[in-house]
Motif scaffolding. Structure first.
Motif, PDB file in Angstrom:
ATOM      1  N   LEU A  86     -50.754  22.607   9.341  1.00 14.34           N
ATOM      2  CA  LEU A  86     -50.006  21.611  10.106  1.00 14.34           C
ATOM      3  C   LEU A  86     -48.831  21.082   9.288  1.00 14.34           C
ATOM      4  O   LEU A  86     -47.747  20.849   9.823  1.00 14.34           O
ATOM      5  CB  LEU A  86     -50.929  20.465  10.524  1.00 14.34           C
ATOM      6  N   ALA A  87     -49.053  20.915   7.993  1.00 18.89           N
ATOM      7  CA  ALA A  87     -47.961  20.470   7.122  1.00 18.89           C
ATOM      8  C   ALA A  87     -46.842  21.511   7.081  1.00 18.89           C
ATOM      9  O   ALA A  87     -45.660  21.175   7.117  1.00 18.89           O
ATOM     10  CB  ALA A  87     -48.496  20.215   5.715  1.00 18.89           C
ATOM     11  N   PHE A  88     -47.218  22.808   7.033  1.00 17.81           N
ATOM     12  CA  PHE A  88     -46.215  23.872   7.032  1.00 17.81           C
ATOM     13  C   PHE A  88     -45.454  23.934   8.357  1.00 17.81           C
ATOM     14  O   PHE A  88     -44.314  24.381   8.409  1.00 17.81           O
ATOM     15  CB  PHE A  88     -46.870  25.223   6.766  1.00 17.81           C
ATOM     16  N   ALA A  89     -46.096  23.518   9.428  1.00 23.50           N
ATOM     17  CA  ALA A  89     -45.482  23.634  10.749  1.00 23.50           C
ATOM     18  C   ALA A  89     -44.536  22.483  11.079  1.00 23.50           C
ATOM     19  O   ALA A  89     -43.815  22.549  12.076  1.00 23.50           O
ATOM     20  CB  ALA A  89     -46.565  23.717  11.817  1.00 23.50           C
ATOM     21  N   GLN A  90     -44.509  21.450  10.249  1.00 23.37           N
ATOM     22  CA  GLN A  90     -43.685  20.290  10.568  1.00 23.37           C
ATOM     23  C   GLN A  90     -42.205  20.606  10.774  1.00 23.37           C
ATOM     24  O   GLN A  90     -41.573  20.072  11.684  1.00 23.37           O
ATOM     25  CB  GLN A  90     -43.861  19.219   9.477  1.00 23.37           C
ATOM     26  N   PRO A  91     -41.586  21.480   9.932  1.00 26.30           N
ATOM     27  CA  PRO A  91     -40.163  21.776  10.163  1.00 26.30           C
ATOM     28  C   PRO A  91     -39.881  22.344  11.546  1.00 26.30           C
ATOM     29  O   PRO A  91     -38.820  22.086  12.124  1.00 26.30           O
ATOM     30  CB  PRO A  91     -39.841  22.802   9.065  1.00 26.30           C
ATOM     31  N   ALA A  92     -40.811  23.114  12.091  1.00 25.04           N
ATOM     32  CA  ALA A  92     -40.590  23.711  13.410  1.00 25.04           C
ATOM     33  C   ALA A  92     -40.532  22.646  14.498  1.00 25.04           C
ATOM     34  O   ALA A  92     -39.812  22.784  15.485  1.00 25.04           O
ATOM     35  CB  ALA A  92     -41.686  24.719  13.720  1.00 25.04           C
ATOM     36  N   GLU A 195     -38.087  36.885  12.113  1.00 23.52           N
ATOM     37  CA  GLU A 195     -38.604  37.262  10.798  1.00 23.52           C
ATOM     38  C   GLU A 195     -40.116  37.473  10.860  1.00 23.52           C
ATOM     39  O   GLU A 195     -40.830  36.797  11.595  1.00 23.52           O
ATOM     40  CB  GLU A 195     -38.275  36.181   9.764  1.00 23.52           C
ATOM     41  N   ARG A 196     -40.588  38.434  10.077  1.00 23.27           N
ATOM     42  CA  ARG A 196     -42.026  38.711  10.013  1.00 23.27           C
ATOM     43  C   ARG A 196     -42.604  38.001   8.796  1.00 23.27           C
ATOM     44  O   ARG A 196     -42.468  38.487   7.678  1.00 23.27           O
ATOM     45  CB  ARG A 196     -42.258  40.225   9.922  1.00 23.27           C
ATOM     46  N   SER A 197     -43.199  36.858   8.999  1.00 19.93           N
ATOM     47  CA  SER A 197     -43.761  36.104   7.879  1.00 19.93           C
ATOM     48  C   SER A 197     -44.914  35.247   8.388  1.00 19.93           C
ATOM     49  O   SER A 197     -45.008  34.924   9.585  1.00 19.93           O
ATOM     50  CB  SER A 197     -42.688  35.210   7.238  1.00 19.93           C
ATOM     51  N   LEU A 198     -45.797  34.867   7.456  1.00 20.63           N
ATOM     52  CA  LEU A 198     -46.944  34.033   7.808  1.00 20.63           C
ATOM     53  C   LEU A 198     -46.490  32.647   8.259  1.00 20.63           C
ATOM     54  O   LEU A 198     -47.047  32.075   9.200  1.00 20.63           O
ATOM     55  CB  LEU A 198     -47.887  33.922   6.609  1.00 20.63           C
ATOM     56  N   SER A 199     -45.468  32.104   7.598  1.00 17.01           N
ATOM     57  CA  SER A 199     -44.993  30.763   7.959  1.00 17.01           C
ATOM     58  C   SER A 199     -44.477  30.739   9.393  1.00 17.01           C
ATOM     59  O   SER A 199     -44.690  29.766  10.121  1.00 17.01           O
ATOM     60  CB  SER A 199     -43.893  30.311   6.990  1.00 17.01           C
ATOM     61  N   ARG A 200     -43.797  31.820   9.814  1.00 18.40           N
ATOM     62  CA  ARG A 200     -43.308  31.855  11.190  1.00 18.40           C
ATOM     63  C   ARG A 200     -44.453  31.898  12.187  1.00 18.40           C
ATOM     64  O   ARG A 200     -44.418  31.265  13.240  1.00 18.40           O
ATOM     65  CB  ARG A 200     -42.402  33.064  11.392  1.00 18.40           C
ATOM     66  N   LYS A 201     -45.514  32.655  11.873  1.00 15.24           N
ATOM     67  CA  LYS A 201     -46.655  32.729  12.774  1.00 15.24           C
ATOM     68  C   LYS A 201     -47.352  31.375  12.886  1.00 15.24           C
ATOM     69  O   LYS A 201     -47.835  31.006  13.964  1.00 15.24           O
ATOM     70  CB  LYS A 201     -47.638  33.795  12.279  1.00 15.24           C
ATOM     71  N   ILE A 202     -47.399  30.633  11.776  1.00 16.86           N
ATOM     72  CA  ILE A 202     -48.003  29.298  11.812  1.00 16.86           C
ATOM     73  C   ILE A 202     -47.191  28.387  12.725  1.00 16.86           C
ATOM     74  O   ILE A 202     -47.729  27.682  13.586  1.00 16.86           O
ATOM     75  CB  ILE A 202     -48.098  28.721  10.394  1.00 16.86           C
ATOM     76  N   LYS A 203     -45.886  28.396  12.528  1.00 18.09           N
ATOM     77  CA  LYS A 203     -45.015  27.574  13.367  1.00 18.09           C
ATOM     78  C   LYS A 203     -45.142  27.981  14.837  1.00 18.09           C
ATOM     79  O   LYS A 203     -45.190  27.141  15.732  1.00 18.09           O
ATOM     80  CB  LYS A 203     -43.563  27.715  12.912  1.00 18.09           C
ATOM     81  N   GLU A 204     -45.194  29.283  15.064  1.00 13.59           N
ATOM     82  CA  GLU A 204     -45.284  29.809  16.427  1.00 13.59           C
ATOM     83  C   GLU A 204     -46.543  29.312  17.116  1.00 13.59           C
ATOM     84  O   GLU A 204     -46.509  28.917  18.292  1.00 13.59           O
ATOM     85  CB  GLU A 204     -45.253  31.331  16.364  1.00 13.59           C
ATOM     86  N   ALA A 205     -47.667  29.310  16.401  1.00 13.98           N
ATOM     87  CA  ALA A 205     -48.934  28.886  16.996  1.00 13.98           C
ATOM     88  C   ALA A 205     -48.896  27.410  17.383  1.00 13.98           C
ATOM     89  O   ALA A 205     -49.314  27.031  18.487  1.00 13.98           O
ATOM     90  CB  ALA A 205     -50.076  29.156  16.018  1.00 13.98           C
ATOM     91  N   TYR A 206     -48.402  26.568  16.479  1.00 15.22           N
ATOM     92  CA  TYR A 206     -48.355  25.136  16.779  1.00 15.22           C
ATOM     93  C   TYR A 206     -47.374  24.833  17.899  1.00 15.22           C
ATOM     94  O   TYR A 206     -47.627  23.982  18.767  1.00 15.22           O
ATOM     95  CB  TYR A 206     -47.982  24.354  15.523  1.00 15.22           C
ATOM     96  N   LEU A 207     -46.233  25.517  17.909  1.00 15.18           N
ATOM     97  CA  LEU A 207     -45.258  25.286  18.968  1.00 15.18           C
ATOM     98  C   LEU A 207     -45.791  25.763  20.317  1.00 15.18           C
ATOM     99  O   LEU A 207     -45.460  25.183  21.360  1.00 15.18           O
ATOM    100  CB  LEU A 207     -43.946  26.005  18.631  1.00 15.18           C
ATOM    101  N   ALA A 208     -46.620  26.803  20.301  1.00 16.99           N
ATOM    102  CA  ALA A 208     -47.241  27.253  21.551  1.00 16.99           C
ATOM    103  C   ALA A 208     -48.156  26.170  22.109  1.00 16.99           C
ATOM    104  O   ALA A 208     -48.150  25.894  23.323  1.00 16.99           O
ATOM    105  CB  ALA A 208     -48.018  28.544  21.304  1.00 16.99           C
ATOM    106  N   LEU A 209     -48.937  25.541  21.240  1.00 11.50           N
ATOM    107  CA  LEU A 209     -49.790  24.437  21.681  1.00 11.50           C
ATOM    108  C   LEU A 209     -48.948  23.282  22.215  1.00 11.50           C
ATOM    109  O   LEU A 209     -49.293  22.640  23.211  1.00 11.50           O
ATOM    110  CB  LEU A 209     -50.675  23.967  20.523  1.00 11.50           C
TER     111      LEU A 209
END
Length: 730
Positions: A86-92, A195-209
């Motif tokens: 969740l902390a990593f997803a804050q910028p998104a 971009e193919r990265s773990l951070s993008r997938k994390i952001k993507e999941a939270y933004l989907a919610l």
């Protein structure tokens, strides 16, 4: 009584009785704390013993104990992991704070060339253009069956679908299914990059919610259908239906819907105007998906299988795709500066593009690559051509837009090699040197690094004119030690380099990366006499009501002088000599004064030629995307050849502009030539190889008028000039 202790007090100390009371007070506090801790411990011990006794009634044994422990630890670590990601997803989430996030940068743009003719469209169709209920049911079902069958069952993340995709991928030994839901894909399209990265997938999941919490399923589906990239430079199913089938999206058949739904996975690979067999095979897979999802029966899709969709034939169309992509980004930049443009997003944009020059640029790059690319291990090329004020008239961003939409003319950073040297010499001229100044060409050592010349030989004392003409490496490095590399960097920034330059010892010979479009802008400063020439592609923008929202000649300031005129004259004189007698002789133009500089980097990874006349500046690059070496491709070979093919055409039938500081009469080769414009009054002068563009346009108008006349009269008519305003075309 002097010895009586009761009668004496030591200054600064308390009397004995007072000290005794203080001691008793603190002893009381200590006793209270000890008692409280003991009682608290006793109570806590009894509570824990009672809790333990209670849990003994539910004590798990055997496999149940293992499962219980694993579940408990899993919940603990899962909660900790949730907090971390969740902390990593804050910028998104910052992107969601804008009130207009649904429409940010959503333009529907019709692009016109410099003459007002349509050359293409870009941007997405706005959300309310076609309501979801009017989009064919077959297209909606094809989309859901292919991208997210459980769309209406999950809340943004489909754990069951992700697990199933992992299993299938493991069985196949590769990626055959994706685990992203339709909502996750929309989150990526709205807020993130590819971009193919773990951070993008994390952001993507939270933004989907977040999307699921703020939008209905119907709104999410509608946004996805409007935002998905469909290949061919179009976004959204409405634009794709028009582009591929020349239909309104409401009229799509099942076969056409299946073909469009097949584009989501790989728009370029399955685009029907590029690879129709692959597009039909993919559409057949989509039909199978619809049957497997129980949306249709096999009998309902058999007709679509037997009669696959036929896309509009665009094989003869050569749209300026790379230019249109870049122009769309320029429109977005202007929208951030002009509020009126930001509010009205259905616009028509008149650009600086010249379609005839664009066609020739494509042809020149394609021809040279086809004839020499495989032999010389050069697979990619880029070209930018502009008039000296920065107006881009042609752009080639790669060998094939269908295979790669990456624009190498604008976004690729490559080492310029010796084509960077004019910045060094211009800086030298502004710091006391001139082209007759003599500097020794001899071995030079800076720490563990030593610049070497191309032929591994040295010429001794040479003038700066000779040094730049012959592209000697030691001279610019030696000059940089005199006045400092910081001044060279400052000159490059002034002239138009936008990417940060690395202040290294090898900077003077072109080790710091630049873009093709920046190099064209910088050399245009030489071509126009010293004025800033920032690249631009937009002349005018009007909204759907025809109101002018932006006009460059009114809304942009006049170009500022960035180089002294007399110093520009000096550099132009030398760079003309580079073409006439130096490393760029293959770039010579009959009867036209041309200047420029070649550039070749280590191991022949990059080859450049940036040249200019009084009319145009053109930068050409050859190389490979993976930075592998070419087979000895230098700036004076393929880039100079491409430049010459293009520029020879560009100067046919136009009035030749004078290059600042250079007189054609002083150049023997040019003086003996017979430029068409200079000898136009001579009846025996050779005619230009092609018609003037104004003449071509006039003939096209005449042809249209004649065809209209023939249709109206339905009779044969003798060919003759139609009623046209000839004076306006002269």
């Amino acid at each position: 009584m002097a010895d009586d202790p009761q009668s004496t007090d030591v200054p600064g100390t308390a009397p004995p009785r007072k000290r005794h009371r203080i001691r008793r007070f603190f002893l009381g506090i200590d006793a209270f704390v000890d008692t409280a801790l003991w009682k608290s411990g006793s109570v806590l011990r009894r509570v824990l013993e009672g809790y333990d006794a209670f849990l003994r009634r539910f004590r798990a044994k055997g496999i149940w104990r293992v499962l219980t422990e694993l579940s408990s630890d899993g919940l603990t670590y899962g909660l900790a992991g949730f907090i971390v990601v969740l902390a990593f997803a804050q910028p998104a989430f910052e992107a969601t704070r804008y009130a207009d996030w649904k429409t940010t940068d959503d333009f529907a743009v019709t692009f016109l060339d410099r003459f007002g003719n349509e050359i293409g469209r870009r941007g997405i169709v706005l959300n309310d253009s076609v309501p979801l209920e009017e989009i064919p049911d077959s297209l909606v079902k094809a989309t859901l069956a292919t991208e997210d069958r459980r769309f209406f069952l999950h809340f943004g993340i489909d754990f069951l679908g992700t697990f199933r995709a992992m299993v299938e991928n493991a069985r196949a030994g590769g990626v055959v299914q994706g685990g992203s839901t339709l909502t996750q894909q929309l989150a990526k399209n709205l807020f993130l990059t590819n971009e193919r990265s773990l951070s993008r997938k994390i952001k993507e999941a939270y933004l989907a919610l977040w999307l699921e919490a703020n939008l209905t399923k119907q709104e999410i589906l509608k946004l996805y259908l409007d935002r998905a990239y469909m290949g061919g430079g179009v976004f959204g199913v409405t634009a794709a239906a028009k582009f591929y089938f020349n239909k309104n999206v409401r009229e799509l058949t099942l076969a056409e819907s299946a073909m469009l739904a097949g584009l989501y996975k790989a728009p370029t690979k399955y685009a029907p105007h590029i690879n129709l067999p692959a597009a039909r095979a993919r559409a057949n897979e989509v039909l199978t998906n619809m049957v497997q999802a129980s949306f249709l029966t096999e009998g309902q899709v058999i007709g679509a299988r037997r009669n696959p969709a036929l896309a509009v034939d665009r094989s003869q169309e050569q749209l300026p795709e790379y230019f249109l992509d870049w122009a769309l980004e320029e429109v977005k930049k202007l929208a951030r500066r002009f509020p009126a443009l930001a509010r009205d997003r259905i616009v028509t944009v008149r650009t600086t593009l010249d379609p005839a020059l664009q066609h020739q640029a494509d042809l020149a790059v394609e021809t040279v690559l086809r004839e020499n690319g495989k032999l010389r291990d050069a697979r990619e090329a880029a070209l930018v051509s502009m008039v000296p004020d920065g107006a881009v008239v042609a752009m080639v961003g790669g060998s094939s837009y269908g295979e790669s939409q990456f624009n190498r003319a604008v976004n690729a950073l490559r080492q310029p090699g010796s084509s960077f040297k004019p910045f060094v010499y211009m800086t030298a001229f502004m710091n006391g040197y001139n082209q007759t100044s003599i500097v020794p060409d001899r071995p030079l050592h800076i720490g563990n690094w030593s610049p070497r010349n191309y032929g591994r030989s040295y010429r001794g004392p040479v003038t700066l004119r000779t040094a730049l003409t012959k592209s000697i490496n030691t001279i610019p490095v030696r000059l940089s030690l005199d006045f400092g590399r910081e001044k060279i960097i400052e000159t490059a920034y002034k002239m138009g380099v936008t990417h940060e330059l690395e202040n290294s010892v090898s900077l003077p010979i072109g080790s710091s990366e630049v873009t093709v479009i920046d190099m064209a802008s910088c050399y245009s400063v030489f071509a126009n006499g010293g004025y800033k020439a920032t690249a631009y592609g937009i002349l005018e923008i009007t909204n759907s009501a025809g109101e002018v929202l932006y006009r460059r000649e009114h809304d942009e300031p006049e170009a500022k002088r960035v180089l002294p005129e007399d110093k520009v004259f000096e550099i132009n004189d030398i760079l003309v000599n580079v073409v006439e007698a130096g490393t760029a002789r293959r770039a010579r133009l009959d009867g036209v004064v041309a200047a420029g500089k070649t550039g070749t980097t280590n191991a022949y990874r990059d080859a450049w030629f940036i040249g200019y006349t009084g009319n145009f500046t053109t930068a050409v690059w050859f190389g490979n995307d993976d930075f592998t070496s070419t087979r000895r491709v230098t700036g004076g070979s393929l880039p100079a050849m491409t430049w010459q093919k293009y520029m020879a055409y560009a100067h046919n039938g136009i009035e030749l502009a004078r290059m600042p500081g250079v007189e054609a009469e002083n150049l023997p080769r040019l003086a003996s030539s017979a430029p068409a414009k200079l000898v136009a009054k001579d009846a025996e002068a050779p005619q230009p190889r092609v018609l003037k563009r104004r003449t071509q346009d006039l003939l096209l108008r005449i042809g249209k008028d004649l065809r209209l006349l023939l249709e109206q009269t339905n009779a044969k008519a003798e060919t003759g000039p139609a009623p046209t305003d000839y004076a306006a075309a002269q």
